[in-house]
Design an enzyme around this catalytic site. Structure first.
Site: not given
Length: 701
Positions: A398, A427, A429, A451, A455, A500
């Protein structure tokens, strides 16, 4: 014996002939495959009753899939459902191979002489038959099938040798219950997404719809409702209990895919005879009338009707049935009690680490340059070296192409190496990993990117159940070369939250045969990426390359402006499973990795007598380095930024204890918590202050 078997002769004698347009010799050949599959199912149950059989999920009722094999070329790669006995035998017959029945029963008996898995599992697979082994029950092989279909044209475009012909069709079969799983829906969506953009996608999806998943019914008409109206997906439907109709429709579907290089969906209406498996008691959830109705739709009876119209009589057809029984039981008696895997080393042999000498000989050419680099810049240059050295290498994920990744790690690579080799994906995985799995068995070297670590978790079975298991279940005949790059860990400033900043890597360390690289410094990162790529290319290794997001652009270590976290591009090789030691202290060894390294180095600078071991590799752990550094000081502090439960530190401590280390031991970790947003993250992530406090405590006399 079962009613299906016991009543077969009586039912054949009651049949009326049904003419068809297919030649008698074709029908007879496919009937032979159907008979072999049926009697292999019966023999599997006999072997189990004798204590020599270990697998009884059968193909009874699905034998119409022999016609799918006949509709394809023998070189078309196949990823098969576990009820694909007749397909397997028909494909073997296309090669004039007489050992297909023995293959199946060797698998049932878990014999080491079984040709694909060597007794590790009962699978339908053989390298020389272009059948890629699958152990899936939930269509988790469909993302790989999509990846194989993508890779046929891509390999040709790049001029890379591929095991598949340029006009090949990829066939993947699965059940109606599995058609609802996210792996199926995601893979089909990805195939359509690619095809919509004009990317060749020669994928034939075969849904063998028997109307039930173990005991849960599939609503009548659901498969057509779900897939019959999908734009860009040509839909075909056939009665899988009618061999002639199945052969006609399967040929039409295969021809469509081969000519148009677009995906198609073939639904075969089938029945399930003799239950889900030998242990299944269908009477608990199906009525006698339902069972009888399915028995009367037995595909062997359907083929018998066709043969009656070609000049065979009922006695001829029954004789063929009984002759096949004798043949199969004879093979079953031969395989009963054959040697099985008898040691842990033998079982795990396909999972062996790559040969270090072979890897070193296969390293990519290194670019030159004396400038100091950040971690991000070093990884970028290393990726460029791999792409420049290996023409079969592809980088995808991505946002990695024009944007160059969220953190700029892949910036400029598409411009340098072209959109055919560096490209963005949708998008999903699961599909990214499936694309990599398909590319890996098709002559390409995939370098996919996930990413963020968080994920990965909705797709990690593509690593555990597909990537890492393929060498195991094929004895290395099929390989999944792959270097999966993942941005992970915590400590990002100004941008955070769980998705994140994720430190959950326990699931990765639990996968047998998976290599996990976790570099911290720029020079290590480039060298380790070269190593992973060379191991993938030369030995088919599957590696996960964990990149600490918070260190991507770091320049300083001790104070602002010191540039101590920059490094020149490496010239030395970093072998798999070798750590790196900092300092010569004799009083305490800090063992760490990732973001723990700069924190530990700063602590060590304030405390005399401390050395720091950067593990660099989390699987396999650098055991030799770990033991050496631990015994040198007799005091070990494990600094683990992952969680206390299920984190890396547990494995490190166990390794030391198992090796007989008797010195002082302590660990500091992050909390058993998700990482929250903002400054609250400091409350759960491991801190430098915690490290220093624990180190001082261990240094006390």
């Amino acid at each position: 014996m079962t009613a299906v078997d016991e009543l077969f002769a009586d039912r054949v004698r009651a049949l009326k002939p049904v003419p068809c347009e297919h030649p008698a010799e074709v029908l007879l050949s496919l009937y032979d495959a159907q008979l072999g599959s049926r009697h292999a199912d019966l023999a599997a149950r006999w072997l189990q009753s004798q204590g020599h059989g270990y697998y009884t999920i059968g193909s009874a009722g699905h034998e119409g899939n022999a016609a799918v094999a006949a509709a394809l070329e023998p070189t078309d790669p196949a990823l098969l459902h576990y009820r694909s006995g007749a397909f397997y035998l028909a494909r073997a017959a296309q090669y004039r191979d007489k050992d297909g029945l023995r293959d199946i029963l060797l698998g049932v008996a878990a014999a080491t002489s079984e040709p694909i898995s060597g007794g590790r599992h009962k699978v339908f697979g053989r390298h020389d038959l272009a059948i890629i082994p699958q152990t899936s029950t939930i269509a988790s092989h469909l993302p790989r099938a999509m990846g194989v279909a993508f890779s046929i044209a891509r390999a040709a475009k790049l001029g890379v040798p591929s095991p598949w012909p340029a006009d090949a069709v990829v066939v993947a079969s699965f059940g109606d219950a599995s058609a609802n799983h996210s792996t199926a829906t995601g893979a089909i969506n990805a195939a359509l997404h690619a095809s919509y953009q004009g990317i060749p996608m020669p994928l034939l999806l075969v849904c063998e719809d028997n109307g039930i998943g173990i005991s849960v019914r599939t609503p009548d008409g659901w498969i057509k409702q779900a897939y019959g109206q999908r734009h860009g997906l040509r839909y075909f439907d056939a009665d899988g209990t009618d061999l002639a109709a199945t052969l006609t429709m399967a040929t039409e579907a295969a021809t469509f895919v081969r000519r148009n290089r677009r995906p198609a969906f073939l639904r075969l209406r089938t029945v399930r005879l003799m239950g889900h498996a030998g242990s299944d008691v269908e009477a608990a959830y199906r009525t006698p009338a339902e069972l009888l109705a399915d028995e009367e739709l037995d595909p062997l009876l359907g083929t018998a009707r066709l043969l009656l119209a070609t000049g065979y009589d009922a006695d001829d057809i029954i004789e063929l049935y009984e002759n096949k029984r004798a043949e199969v039981l004879g093979i079953a008696r031969e395989v009963a009690g054959l040697p099985q895997l008898s040691s842990a080393a033998a079982v795990a042999a396909p999972l062996a680490l790559p040969d270090k000498a072979i890897v070193e000989e296969s390293l990519p050419r290194r670019s030159v340059g004396a400038e100091l680099l950040t971690l991000s810049q070093s990884i970028n240059r290393a990726l460029g070296d791999v792409l420049a050295s290996y023409p079969e290498a592809l980088a995808f994920g991505e946002d990695i192409a024009r944007k160059g990744g969220v953190y700029g790690v892949t910036r400029g690579l598409q411009k340098s190496y072209g959109a055919a080799r560096v490209f963005d994906t949708l998008l999903d995985e699961q599909s990214i990993l499936g694309l990599a799995l398909g590319a890996g068995v098709s002559g390409l070297l995939p370098l996919p990117e996930i990413q963020y670590l968080a994920y990965l978790h909705n797709a990690e079975d593509q690593l555990r159940g597909e990537a890492a298991s393929l060498k195991f279940f094929s004895q290395g005949q099929y390989r999944n070369p792959m270097v999966l790059r993942i941005a992970g860990y915590g400590y990002q400033k100004g941008f955070g939250g769980h998705f994140h900043n994720d430190d959950a890597i326990g699931v990765l360390r639990d996968i047998p045969g998976l290599v996990i690289a976790s570099p911290s410094r720029p020079d290590d990162a480039a060298a380790m990426l070269h190593t992973c790529a060379a191991a993938a290319r030369a030995e088919g290794t599957v590696s996960v390359f964990l990149e600490p997001i918070a260190l991507y652009h770091r320049r300083d270590l001790q104070v602002d402006g010191d540039d101590q976290w920059l490094a020149p591009y490496p010239t030395a090789h970093v072998p798999i499973g070798r750590g790196r030691t900092y300092g010569e202290g004799r009083d305490l060894t800090i063992v760490t990795f990732g973001n723990g390294l700069p924190m530990s180095l700063r602590v060590a600078a304030r405390l005399p007598g401390v050395r720091v071991l950067d593990l660099r590799w989390l699987a396999p752990l650098p055991v030799e380095d770990l033991l050496r550094e631990a015994t040198t000081t007799g005091r070990v502090l494990v600094v683990d930024e992952t969680r206390r439960s299920g984190g890396v530190s547990e494995g490190i401590l166990a390794t030391l204890i198992d090796a007989g280390y008797t010195g002082a031991l302590a660990r500091v970790t992050s909390e058993d918590s998700f990482v929250p947003l903002g400054n609250a993250a400091r409350q759960v992530l491991l801190s430098e202050e915690t490290i220093e406090s624990a180190a001082r405590k261990l240094l006390q006399p």
